[in-house]
Motif scaffolding. Structure first.
Motif, short mmCIF file in Angstrom:
data_model
loop_
_atom_site.label_atom_id
_atom_site.label_comp_id
_atom_site.label_asym_id
_atom_site.label_seq_id
_atom_site.Cartn_x
_atom_site.Cartn_y
_atom_site.Cartn_z
N PRO A 10 0.79 -1.24 0.00
CA PRO A 10 0.00 0.00 0.00
C PRO A 10 0.82 1.28 0.00
CG PRO A 10 0.11 -0.90 2.20
CD PRO A 10 0.97 -1.77 1.34
N ARG A 11 2.14 1.17 -0.23
CA ARG A 11 2.91 2.41 -0.16
C ARG A 11 2.42 3.42 -1.20
NH1 ARG A 11 8.41 1.00 -1.39
NH2 ARG A 11 7.46 -0.83 -2.29
N LYS A 12 2.60 4.67 -0.87
CA LYS A 12 2.03 5.75 -1.68
C LYS A 12 2.37 5.61 -3.16
CE LYS A 12 0.88 10.04 0.52
NZ LYS A 12 0.72 9.65 1.91
N GLU A 13 3.64 5.31 -3.44
CA GLU A 13 4.06 5.35 -4.84
C GLU A 13 3.45 4.21 -5.66
OE1 GLU A 13 7.59 3.73 -2.43
OE2 GLU A 13 5.97 5.17 -2.21
N ILE B 37 -11.38 -2.10 0.92
CA ILE B 37 -11.40 -3.24 1.85
C ILE B 37 -9.97 -3.44 2.30
CG2 ILE B 37 -11.88 -5.69 2.13
CD1 ILE B 37 -13.87 -5.42 -0.22
N ALA B 38 -9.75 -3.28 3.60
CA ALA B 38 -8.40 -3.49 4.14
C ALA B 38 -8.36 -4.86 4.79
CB ALA B 38 -8.05 -2.40 5.13
N LEU B 39 -7.63 -5.79 4.20
CA LEU B 39 -7.41 -7.09 4.82
C LEU B 39 -6.20 -6.94 5.76
CD1 LEU B 39 -7.97 -9.34 1.68
CD2 LEU B 39 -9.61 -8.72 3.42
N ALA C 87 0.19 -0.10 11.81
CA ALA C 87 -0.81 0.98 11.91
C ALA C 87 -0.54 2.03 10.82
CB ALA C 87 -0.75 1.61 13.29
N ALA C 88 0.73 2.22 10.51
CA ALA C 88 1.07 3.20 9.47
C ALA C 88 0.47 2.77 8.14
CB ALA C 88 2.58 3.34 9.37
N GLU C 89 0.53 1.48 7.84
CA GLU C 89 -0.06 0.98 6.59
C GLU C 89 -1.57 1.17 6.60
OE1 GLU C 89 2.89 -2.48 4.85
OE2 GLU C 89 0.82 -2.97 5.25
#
Ligand SMILES: Nc1ncnc2c1ncn2[C@@H]1O[C@H](COP(=O)(O)OP(=O)(O)OP(=O)(O)O)[C@@H](O)[C@H]1O
Length: 500
Positions: A358-361, A373-375, A380-382
């Motif tokens: 999920p990193r920004k880039e 949907i976050a599996l 917490a940062a992610e």
């Protein structure tokens, strides 16, 4: 071996029943004491039967419960166990609320009193305890929301969901018993559905319906978090509609096609390499442009009919397309995808994308997806990166254990949060559904001359959201004439204000 396991099961059940008998009897020790005193008084007064009945009523009731729950747990749970437990939750919350609120930092001390948030509408249904809390003067609903996790922990809840009710009220739903730890399997889909699909269960055990109509969905989860269940839950449940010509599935799988290949007959278009993926996105974009010209002035909402289907683009591992592919592919694919995401919804074109990292880039276009949907995530940062600031406490996807693949948090387009778990789609089941509902042969995609749609690099020049009607192809660039450079001062930014 069978005898041994039966003996072990019986021993466990008997031991469990004995433990419950003791625990339930001693837990209500005040009642037990009162009954013992009253029973002995009755015995002294020569009411022998009544005296013994009163003395033994609590252990007898516990024995009945223990036997019933051991012999027929299903009926026990519905008739007696569930209602008793839910009453216990309600009573405990009401009784302990001042202490809980105080310990969770929600007490306000004024000159003459200590005030805590007001509690109302305490309800218990199934495995959920729901109640409303009113912020006091000096507190905000955000203060209550921030304390939600602490309140849930003090009540021994598995998870908490919050809902803002406005004017200082917050509703908290505590999941008191985990129902999602048992994996479930899907049934063979038979309904023709294009607006929503049933993917599994929500935290309270009710079916999880995922709305697809006019929505783009981003699914994020670490490797092994169960993205495949959601991928096939959506594709498989849409397969009857695809078979009937009411939906068309487009699949992009740049991880060697491993995922899509299992059920590829459900898909009308599949791309497994970079060049095909870009071609597929161009084709899908032409579908949108074609519909724009058909619907312009006639209708603002698209309704699918047989032969004029909704199009669902499913991308496994979005980051390969938008970050890790060759530079040209990344640029063109990202631009095409942005156009599809910004223009497709009104024209019956939906995107469901899956991403591991999920990193920004890797997912620059995250904001264009309307629901997420976050599996299971790593930190917490992610979670904040995927769901937004402040969401790590409300939808703690980083707390999901690896033993619960397919479990996650849905954050809907209106901001509501649901804890869910998808059914598990095994490979054989996917193959069977694909064989039952193969997609009909896809009609030719509108060509560029049909739609006037610019393709490929012409799209790179356009900003997302603009109508791509008849944009001209870019002209070949000619070198710009340069005049000799002149020295300028910082103040002389206006044309002609040059200084020698
Ligand atoms: N809904 C589910 N219920 C129970 N078990 C599941 C579920 N979904 C997946 N699993 C189990 O977890 C394993 C990994 O799932 P899956 O391959 O879908 O993860 P993934 O997120 O797609 O991983 P990757 O990104 O590495 O492909 C599966 O092999 C299966 O055993």
């Amino acid at each position: 071996m069978d005898t041994l396991s039966t003996a072990w099961a019986v021993t466990r059940t008997v031991a469990g029943a004995v433990w419950q008998l003791v625990w339930w009897t001693l837990r209500s020790w005040r009642l037990l004491l009162a009954c013992a005193v009253l029973g002995n008084v009755l015995l002294i007064l020569d009411f022998e039967v009544a005296g013994h009945a009163v003395i033994w009523c609590v252990p007898a009731f516990s024995l009945l419960r223990a036997l019933w729950s051991a012999v027929h747990p299903m009926t026990y749970e519905t008739v007696l166990g569930g209602p008793i437990r839910r009453r216990g939750w309600r009573r405990h919350l009401r009784k302990q609320w001042p202490k809980i609120a105080d310990r969770c930092g929600l007490t306000l001390t004024t000159d003459d009193a200590r005030v805590i948030p007001r509690l109302r509408r305490v309800r218990a249904d199934g495995n959920t305890l729901t109640f409303q809390v009113r912020a006091r003067v000096g507190h905000t609903v955000d203060d209550l929301t921030n304390a939600a996790e602490a309140i849930a922990t003090s009540m021994g809840a598995e998870a908490v969901e919050t809902r803002r009710l406005g004017a200082g009220w917050l509703e908290l739903s505590l999941t008191m018993r985990e129902l999602l730890h048992v994996p479930t399997l899907p049934t063979i889909p038979d309904a023709i559905e294009t607006r929503a699909v049933t993917l599994g269960r929500t935290a309270d055990g009710s079916p999880w319906r995922l709305n697809l109509a006019a929505r783009h969905t981003l699914v994020v989860g670490r490797s092994g978090s169960g993205k495949g269940s959601i991928f096939w839950g959506i594709a498989g449940n849409l397969a009857p509609a695809a078979h009937a010509g009411m939906a068309r599935l487009w699949g992009v799988d740049l991880k060697g096609g491993v995922e899509v290949a299992v059920g590829s007959p459900m898909f009308s278009h599949v791309a497994m390499n970079e060049a095909d993926a870009v071609r597929l996105l161009r084709d899908l974009h032409r579908v949108i442009v074609d519909r724009q010209s058909v619907m312009r002035g006639l209708s603002r909402t698209f309704t699918p009919t047989p032969g004029d289907p909704v199009h669902v683009l499913m991308i496994d591992e979005l980051a390969v397309l938008t970050a890790y592919a060759s530079k040209d592919v990344v640029n063109e694919a990202a631009n095409l995808l942005k156009l599809i995401l910004t223009q497709g919804r009104a024209f019956g074109v939906m995107v469901v994308a899956f991403v591991q990292d999920p990193r920004k880039e890797t997912v620059g276009m995250r904001d264009l997806f309307t629901q997420t949907i976050a599996l299971r995530l790593a930190s917490a940062a992610e979670t904040r990166m995927v769901l937004g600031d402040g969401m790590a406490a409300l939808a703690p996807a980083h707390h999901i254990t690896p033993t619960m693949p397919g479990a996650g948090y849905l954050v809907g387009d209106d901001g509501h949060i649901e804890r869910v778990r998808a059914d598990y789609w095994a490979d054989d089941f996917i193959r069977m559904v694909a064989a039952t509902y193969p997609a009909p042969p896809a009609p030719p995609v509108p060509t560029e001359s049909d739609t006037g749609s610019p393709a490929g690099d012409a799209l790179q020049a356009e900003a997302p959201g603009e109508t791509v009607g008849r944009a001209p192809r870019p002209r070949p660039r000619t070198p710009r004439k340069r005049s000799p450079r002149k020295t300028t001062t910082a103040a002389s930014t206006e044309p002609g204000a040059e200084v020698a």
